[in-house]
Scaffold this motif. Structure first.
Motif, mmCIF file in Angstrom:
data_model
loop_
_atom_site.group_PDB
_atom_site.id
_atom_site.type_symbol
_atom_site.label_atom_id
_atom_site.label_comp_id
_atom_site.label_asym_id
_atom_site.label_seq_id
_atom_site.Cartn_x
_atom_site.Cartn_y
_atom_site.Cartn_z
ATOM 1 N N TRP A 149 -7.383 19.948 -1.221
ATOM 2 C CA TRP A 149 -8.127 19.514 -0.037
ATOM 3 C C TRP A 149 -8.092 17.991 0.137
ATOM 4 O O TRP A 149 -8.544 17.488 1.168
ATOM 5 N N VAL A 150 -7.574 17.262 -0.837
ATOM 6 C CA VAL A 150 -7.492 15.799 -0.768
ATOM 7 C C VAL A 150 -6.104 15.406 -0.257
ATOM 8 O O VAL A 150 -5.093 15.898 -0.779
ATOM 9 N N PRO A 151 -6.002 14.510 0.742
ATOM 10 C CA PRO A 151 -4.684 14.181 1.304
ATOM 11 C C PRO A 151 -3.676 13.671 0.281
ATOM 12 O O PRO A 151 -2.477 13.932 0.403
ATOM 13 N N ALA A 180 -0.370 12.766 -5.946
ATOM 14 C CA ALA A 180 -1.213 12.392 -7.085
ATOM 15 C C ALA A 180 -1.047 13.360 -8.248
ATOM 16 O O ALA A 180 -1.156 12.969 -9.416
ATOM 17 N N ARG A 181 -0.756 14.624 -7.953
ATOM 18 C CA ARG A 181 -0.649 15.634 -9.006
ATOM 19 C C ARG A 181 0.629 15.500 -9.821
ATOM 20 O O ARG A 181 0.734 16.068 -10.904
ATOM 21 N N THR A 182 1.616 14.703 -9.354
ATOM 22 C CA THR A 182 2.917 14.642 -10.018
ATOM 23 C C THR A 182 2.938 13.568 -11.096
ATOM 24 O O THR A 182 2.298 12.524 -10.975
ATOM 25 N N ARG A 183 3.713 13.824 -12.128
ATOM 26 C CA ARG A 183 3.887 12.810 -13.167
ATOM 27 C C ARG A 183 4.683 11.615 -12.648
ATOM 28 O O ARG A 183 4.482 10.485 -13.080
ATOM 29 N N LYS A 184 5.569 11.849 -11.703
ATOM 30 C CA LYS A 184 6.416 10.775 -11.175
ATOM 31 C C LYS A 184 5.604 9.702 -10.459
ATOM 32 O O LYS A 184 5.858 8.499 -10.633
ATOM 33 N N ILE A 185 4.605 10.112 -9.651
ATOM 34 C CA ILE A 185 3.866 9.149 -8.830
ATOM 35 C C ILE A 185 2.436 8.967 -9.317
ATOM 36 O O ILE A 185 1.937 7.852 -9.415
ATOM 37 N N CYS A 215 0.834 -1.208 0.000
ATOM 38 C CA CYS A 215 0.000 0.000 0.000
ATOM 39 C C CYS A 215 0.864 1.252 0.000
ATOM 40 O O CYS A 215 0.491 2.276 0.589
ATOM 41 N N THR A 216 1.998 1.197 -0.641
ATOM 42 C CA THR A 216 2.931 2.314 -0.686
ATOM 43 C C THR A 216 2.575 3.250 -1.841
ATOM 44 O O THR A 216 1.568 3.053 -2.528
ATOM 45 N N LEU A 217 3.400 4.261 -2.086
ATOM 46 C CA LEU A 217 3.170 5.159 -3.212
ATOM 47 C C LEU A 217 3.292 4.390 -4.533
ATOM 48 O O LEU A 217 4.034 3.407 -4.640
ATOM 49 N N HIS A 218 2.585 4.858 -5.546
ATOM 50 C CA HIS A 218 2.413 4.096 -6.778
ATOM 51 C C HIS A 218 3.716 3.796 -7.501
ATOM 52 O O HIS A 218 3.836 2.769 -8.175
ATOM 53 N N ASP A 219 4.705 4.662 -7.388
ATOM 54 C CA ASP A 219 5.935 4.449 -8.150
ATOM 55 C C ASP A 219 6.814 3.358 -7.564
ATOM 56 O O ASP A 219 7.827 2.981 -8.179
ATOM 57 N N THR A 220 6.464 2.803 -6.403
ATOM 58 C CA THR A 220 7.243 1.701 -5.829
ATOM 59 C C THR A 220 6.503 0.366 -5.866
ATOM 60 O O THR A 220 7.046 -0.655 -5.457
ATOM 61 N N HIS A 221 5.257 0.350 -6.335
ATOM 62 C CA HIS A 221 4.466 -0.876 -6.332
ATOM 63 C C HIS A 221 5.162 -2.012 -7.075
ATOM 64 O O HIS A 221 5.213 -3.151 -6.582
ATOM 65 N N ALA A 222 5.642 -1.741 -8.265
ATOM 66 C CA ALA A 222 6.200 -2.816 -9.091
ATOM 67 C C ALA A 222 7.404 -3.460 -8.413
ATOM 68 O O ALA A 222 7.482 -4.698 -8.311
ATOM 69 N N ALA A 223 8.355 -2.653 -7.950
ATOM 70 C CA ALA A 223 9.562 -3.205 -7.326
ATOM 71 C C ALA A 223 9.206 -4.006 -6.075
ATOM 72 O O ALA A 223 9.799 -5.064 -5.810
ATOM 73 N N GLU A 224 8.242 -3.524 -5.306
ATOM 74 C CA GLU A 224 7.877 -4.233 -4.079
ATOM 75 C C GLU A 224 7.110 -5.520 -4.379
ATOM 76 O O GLU A 224 7.270 -6.524 -3.672
ATOM 77 N N ALA A 225 6.286 -5.524 -5.427
ATOM 78 C CA ALA A 225 5.599 -6.755 -5.823
ATOM 79 C C ALA A 225 6.603 -7.795 -6.308
ATOM 80 O O ALA A 225 6.513 -8.982 -5.952
ATOM 81 N N ILE A 226 7.576 -7.364 -7.101
ATOM 82 C CA ILE A 226 8.599 -8.287 -7.604
ATOM 83 C C ILE A 226 9.419 -8.854 -6.448
ATOM 84 O O ILE A 226 9.700 -10.062 -6.383
ATOM 85 N N ALA A 227 9.785 -8.004 -5.489
ATOM 86 C CA ALA A 227 10.560 -8.472 -4.334
ATOM 87 C C ALA A 227 9.758 -9.473 -3.512
ATOM 88 O O ALA A 227 10.297 -10.499 -3.055
ATOM 89 N N ALA A 228 8.468 -9.212 -3.302
ATOM 90 C CA ALA A 228 7.634 -10.152 -2.555
ATOM 91 C C ALA A 228 7.598 -11.507 -3.250
ATOM 92 O O ALA A 228 7.747 -12.559 -2.611
#
Length: 352
Positions: A168-170, A175-180, A80-93
């Motif tokens: 106003w959204v946490p 979310a506004r960045t192209r990176k994440i 449940c981390t930031l979107h740009d780390t999902h793939a690496a963490e799924a592969i590691a799991a």
């Protein structure tokens, strides 16, 4: 990889303790047959007390994800981390032999999607994607109405997502960045696109066309990508779909379904069917009395429990995993990346 031993609790580790991560933690902590054995936190000094209150004071908190995988004794990981780390963490799991659920999106690039696919296939772990919205209430009822044949053959499906992701959204800061955040479809449009794929019941997509724009409202000026995208989807058997992902609408969260079939029509929670039940007025609307998806603007732990119960049943008893299986989500992501390419290039994109 064999199913989890039913005589032992599922040992769950959590990666991330933001809004989704906390919901995962609160749900797993109260699930019979599961225990939390570790939490990876991006801000352990800040979140340790909160984690202890939810997960228990004995649960170790890690600042290193790989160390958590190696030392926590987990069978399963909630990512449940930031979107740009999902793939690496799924592969590691997967490489550590851990079953996992990854919050959507799985990843941010087609290359990473294939890498996660290879890791899951080669390791034999069971992977799930966090589409909890389809396991309860309005959207589950919609999918099952299609499965029961109440609409006949659906030939047109329009799924529209409208929300205002302003300051106003946490999640706005990332979310506004192209990176994440990366794109309107990756941040939010994956939800209605997955719904479209589910109501079309696995029919392959032949071609997509997409158009993107953004509002002139200053509330959303910080976004680094177009906030509204409309996607037109032609399925291999000729059926049509339209998916809207709008992150810059000045209204409360609103999700709209329109399904047109050979035996009936469903719009939001209104259904008209010629074959649903004998004795019903086949020329008038029936109302589906069910929990509306439009209360999902605030995510709460109770929304996750039905999905987690199905994950446990899949891991322990090999029961089917509807709505959140990895294979279905993988196909949806392939279509999503094609839609983003079509919006970027201004040309239709065919899927192999």
């Amino acid at each position: 990889m064999p199913a989890i031993d039913v005589n032992h609790p599922l040992r769950v580790a959590l990666a991330g303790f933001g809004q989704a991560g906390r919901c995962h933690a609160e749900t797993w902590a109260t699930m019979p047959g599961a225990i939390i054995t570790g939490v990876y936190s991006l801000r352990p000094d800040v979140e340790a007390t909160d984690i202890a209150n939810v997960c228990g004071p004995h649960v170790p908190v890690y600042s290193d994800y790989e160390r958590m995988l190696a030392e926590s004794g987990c069978d399963f990981v909630s990512i449940c981390t930031l979107h740009d780390t999902h793939a690496a963490e799924a592969i590691a799991a997967a490489k550590h032999g851990k079953h996992f659920i990854v919050e959507k999106p799985i990843c941010l690039t087609p290359e990473d999607l294939l890498a996660v696919r290879r890791a899951v296939d080669s390791s034999g772990v069971r992977a799930f994607v966090g589409f909890q919205e389809f396991h309860y209430g309005q959207l589950q009822a919609t999918i099952e109405a299609v499965d029961k044949g109440w609409l006949g053959r659906v030939h047109l499906a329009e799924i529209d997502y409208y929300n205002g992701i302003g300051p106003w959204v946490p999640q706005h800061w990332w979310a506004r960045t192209r990176k994440i955040g990366r794109s309107s479809m990756l941040f939010c449009g994956c939800h209605p696109l997955m719904m479209l794929m589910l109501v079309m019941k696995g029919v392959k997509v032949a071609e997509v066309e997409a158009f993107a724009t953004k509002t002139a409202a200053p509330d959303f000026a910080d976004f680094e990508y177009p906030t509204t995208q409309v996607n037109l989807i032609r399925f291999a058997d000729g059926r049509l779909g339209k998916v809207t992902s709008c992150l810059d609408s000045l209204n409360p969260y609103y999700w709209r379904n329109t399904l047109i079939g050979s035996e009936g029509t469903l719009i939001d929670t209104k259904i008209m069917s010629r074959v649903m039940l004998p004795g019903l007025d086949t020329k008038g609307w029936q109302q589906l009395a069910t929990r509306s998806i439009n209360d999902a603007g605030t995510v709460t732990p109770d929304m996750f429990r039905p999905m987690f119960e199905r994950i446990l049943a899949n891991l322990r008893h090999d029961e089917p995993m509807p709505y959140s299986g990895f294979n279905a989500a993988f196909e949806m992501h392939r279509v999503l990346f094609a839609c983003d390419e079509a919006a970027r290039t201004g040309r239709p994109v065919s899927l192999p």
